[in-house]
Design a protein around this motif. Structure first.
Motif, mmCIF file in Angstrom:
data_model
loop_
_atom_site.group_PDB
_atom_site.id
_atom_site.type_symbol
_atom_site.label_atom_id
_atom_site.label_comp_id
_atom_site.label_asym_id
_atom_site.label_seq_id
_atom_site.Cartn_x
_atom_site.Cartn_y
_atom_site.Cartn_z
ATOM 1 N N ILE A 1 1.021 -11.960 -12.138
ATOM 2 C CA ILE A 1 2.277 -12.040 -12.060
ATOM 3 C C ILE A 1 2.737 -11.280 -10.936
ATOM 4 N N GLN A 2 2.883 -9.839 -11.246
ATOM 5 C CA GLN A 2 3.032 -8.471 -10.809
ATOM 6 C C GLN A 2 2.406 -8.082 -9.538
ATOM 7 N N LEU A 3 1.109 -9.054 -9.050
ATOM 8 C CA LEU A 3 0.644 -8.088 -8.302
ATOM 9 C C LEU A 3 -0.270 -9.258 -7.506
ATOM 10 N N LEU A 4 -0.596 -10.243 -7.642
ATOM 11 C CA LEU A 4 -1.231 -11.283 -6.971
ATOM 12 C C LEU A 4 0.292 -12.617 -6.582
ATOM 13 N N LEU A 5 0.984 -12.752 -7.237
ATOM 14 C CA LEU A 5 2.575 -13.470 -7.558
ATOM 15 C C LEU A 5 2.604 -13.257 -5.961
ATOM 16 N N PRO A 6 2.471 -12.278 -5.946
ATOM 17 C CA PRO A 6 3.437 -11.490 -4.772
ATOM 18 C C PRO A 6 2.501 -11.557 -3.314
ATOM 19 N N CYS A 7 1.644 -11.847 -3.503
ATOM 20 C CA CYS A 7 0.566 -12.037 -2.184
ATOM 21 C C CYS A 7 0.693 -13.679 -2.034
ATOM 22 N N LEU A 8 0.983 -14.308 -2.999
ATOM 23 C CA LEU A 8 0.906 -15.746 -2.812
ATOM 24 C C LEU A 8 2.050 -16.142 -2.206
ATOM 25 N N THR A 9 3.367 -15.481 -3.047
ATOM 26 C CA THR A 9 4.581 -16.520 -1.900
ATOM 27 C C THR A 9 4.391 -15.355 -0.482
ATOM 28 N N ALA A 10 4.441 -14.504 -0.343
ATOM 29 C CA ALA A 10 3.856 -13.389 0.891
ATOM 30 C C ALA A 10 2.996 -14.482 1.551
ATOM 31 N N GLY A 11 1.433 -15.218 1.763
ATOM 32 C CA GLY A 11 0.788 -15.476 2.260
ATOM 33 C C GLY A 11 2.391 -17.174 2.511
ATOM 34 N N VAL A 12 2.276 -17.940 2.095
ATOM 35 C CA VAL A 12 3.089 -19.277 2.167
ATOM 36 C C VAL A 12 4.385 -18.905 3.448
ATOM 37 N N VAL A 13 5.009 -17.710 3.065
ATOM 38 C CA VAL A 13 5.696 -17.288 4.363
ATOM 39 C C VAL A 13 5.492 -17.266 5.323
ATOM 40 N N VAL A 14 3.898 -16.164 5.662
ATOM 41 C CA VAL A 14 3.883 -15.796 7.285
ATOM 42 C C VAL A 14 2.958 -17.044 7.739
ATOM 43 N N ILE A 15 2.051 -17.683 6.727
ATOM 44 C CA ILE A 15 2.033 -19.292 7.499
ATOM 45 C C ILE A 15 2.557 -19.885 7.782
ATOM 46 N N CYS B 1 12.935 9.676 -3.654
ATOM 47 C CA CYS B 1 13.016 9.489 -4.831
ATOM 48 C C CYS B 1 13.956 7.453 -5.191
ATOM 49 N N LYS B 2 14.488 7.136 -4.120
ATOM 50 C CA LYS B 2 14.848 5.863 -4.684
ATOM 51 C C LYS B 2 14.231 5.010 -3.217
ATOM 52 N N VAL B 3 13.044 5.691 -2.825
ATOM 53 C CA VAL B 3 12.458 4.469 -1.700
ATOM 54 C C VAL B 3 10.926 4.974 -3.119
ATOM 55 N N GLY B 4 11.038 5.572 -3.270
ATOM 56 C CA GLY B 4 9.971 5.322 -4.462
ATOM 57 C C GLY B 4 10.087 4.861 -5.097
ATOM 58 N N GLN B 5 11.434 4.351 -5.518
ATOM 59 C CA GLN B 5 11.275 3.026 -6.487
ATOM 60 C C GLN B 5 11.160 1.402 -6.421
ATOM 61 N N TYR B 6 10.936 1.363 -4.930
ATOM 62 C CA TYR B 6 10.274 0.175 -4.270
ATOM 63 C C TYR B 6 9.600 0.092 -3.602
ATOM 64 N N THR B 7 8.894 0.424 -3.520
ATOM 65 C CA THR B 7 6.985 0.895 -3.354
ATOM 66 C C THR B 7 6.681 -0.689 -3.207
ATOM 67 N N LEU B 8 6.769 -1.160 -4.457
ATOM 68 C CA LEU B 8 5.559 -2.864 -4.292
ATOM 69 C C LEU B 8 7.004 -3.375 -3.298
ATOM 70 N N GLU B 9 8.195 -3.886 -3.628
ATOM 71 C CA GLU B 9 9.064 -4.133 -2.871
ATOM 72 C C GLU B 9 8.234 -3.973 -1.022
ATOM 73 N N LEU B 10 8.660 -2.690 -0.673
ATOM 74 C CA LEU B 10 8.723 -2.194 1.133
ATOM 75 C C LEU B 10 7.177 -3.554 1.417
ATOM 76 N N TYR B 11 6.239 -2.309 0.183
ATOM 77 C CA TYR B 11 4.669 -2.894 0.583
ATOM 78 C C TYR B 11 4.812 -4.127 0.751
ATOM 79 N N THR B 12 5.276 -4.823 0.313
ATOM 80 C CA THR B 12 5.402 -7.067 0.745
ATOM 81 C C THR B 12 6.111 -6.949 1.606
ATOM 82 N N LEU B 13 7.235 -6.313 1.815
ATOM 83 C CA LEU B 13 8.176 -7.429 3.162
ATOM 84 C C LEU B 13 7.472 -6.331 3.920
#
Length: 331
Positions: free
Chosen positions: A78-92, A261-273
């Protein structure tokens, strides 16, 4: 409470450094420079930024590695693979509608996108198996985990796993690292300087992967890139040592880094988006003719800040919906 606050700041800063390096270097790569493997900024950031991410992930891995295997798989999927699936759908979907980047319009986008999240997922899986076989003992667990990961080139696991275990080991002895921050910084800087003349973008895992076995053919490939593997692992250790030692020493001076620190709190979000802008071709659509100096400092600097600002707006919008937060960020 003071130690806890300091610990959180330390890793928020390290994550912020890593994600800023990732976003800036991707702007450098995709917005008009052309051939970038030998560029000094590219060489510098690619020496340490993904290893630094994996180090931080390894530091916080201990609790997850003690979960039952099925629970670990469910949680990390849920934490790591679901964002990959969602991002894949959006990109395609966007790629097929707009056509800016047709190479990302196929189902292989689900396989290739956001490789770090997939690498981390498999590091957790291997780590759990290693901990079980090592009966929870630190050094046997690390040894087994390294041996298991070494033949696996998929998502650069054999390169990333040593840094995962470095972070795990750090979590076992945090005060030793903090106490020897100066020594770590100096030794790492010397090692980095000695390795730098030999380091080049062509030694990165993207160009010279240590692929022992070609899985789909079950063909033995050999140790042809072993020297490059050792070089990127060595300079990766030196690079993150500089970052860790430097941050710890700055914290000893009672310095605060609220914005970082504010940027560091959202690294997964920033990496994905931010990958959505790359894989849909939007960044390449905004490319300009390369001109040394202005491109690096001016255009890519402004583009990085603008991209981060857009991502933070999207993060706020997505976080308004618990379902979108789950789909995009696994939370």
């Amino acid at each position: 409470m003071e130690k806890q606050a300091l610990r959180i700041q330390t890793f928020d800063i390290l994550k912020a450094i890593a994600i800023l390096a990732v976003v800036y270097t991707h702007c450098l790569q995709f917005m008009g420079i052309g051939f970038y493997w030998h560029h000094p900024i590219f060489k510098f950031t690619y020496a340490f930024h993904m290893p630094l991410f994996m180090l931080v992930s390894g530091y916080f891995a201990n609790r997850a590695l003690h979960l039952p295997f099925k629970e670990l798989i469910k949680k990390k999927s849920i934490q790591l693979l679901l964002p990959c699936l969602t991002a894949g759908v959006v990109v395609i979907v966007i790629s097929r509608l707009i056509g800016w980047n047709p190479k990302h319009a196929g189902v292989m986008e689900f396989v290739k996108n956001l490789w770090y999240l997939k690498s981390l997922f498999f590091c957790f899986c291997i780590g759990k198996i290693a901990m079980t076989l090592g009966k929870g003992k630190t050094w046997p667990t690390i040894g087994i985990g390294l041996l298991m990961a070494f033949p696996i080139h998929l998502y650069h696991i054999n390169f990333m796993m040593p840094f995962f275990w470095m972070g795990f080991l750090w979590s076992k002895h945090p005060e030793i690292i903090r106490r020897h921050a100066w020594s770590i910084l100096i030794a790492s800087a010397i090692a980095f300087g000695l390795l730098w003349p030999f380091w080049d973008g062509l030694h990165t895992t993207y160009v010279t992967p240590l692929q022992l076995i070609k899985i789909h053919k079950m063909e033995w490939m050999g140790f042809g890139h072993l020297l490059s593997y050792c070089l990127r692992t060595g300079i990766g250790i030196a690079g993150i040592g500089i970052m860790v030692g430097g941050v710890l020493l700055l914290e000893k001076q009672k310095m605060t880094f609220n914005k970082l620190c504010k940027v560091g709190q959202y690294t997964l979000e920033l990496y994905t988006l931010h990958f959505l802008f790359i894989n849909t071709g939007l960044m390449e659509a905004c490319s300009i003719p390369y001109r040394w100096g202005w491109y690096e400092v001016g255009y890519c600097g402004v583009a990085t800040l603008l991209l981060l600002a857009i991502c933070f707006v999207l993060i706020r919008l997505i976080h308004r919906s618990k379902w979108l937060t789950l789909l995009f960020f696994g939370k």
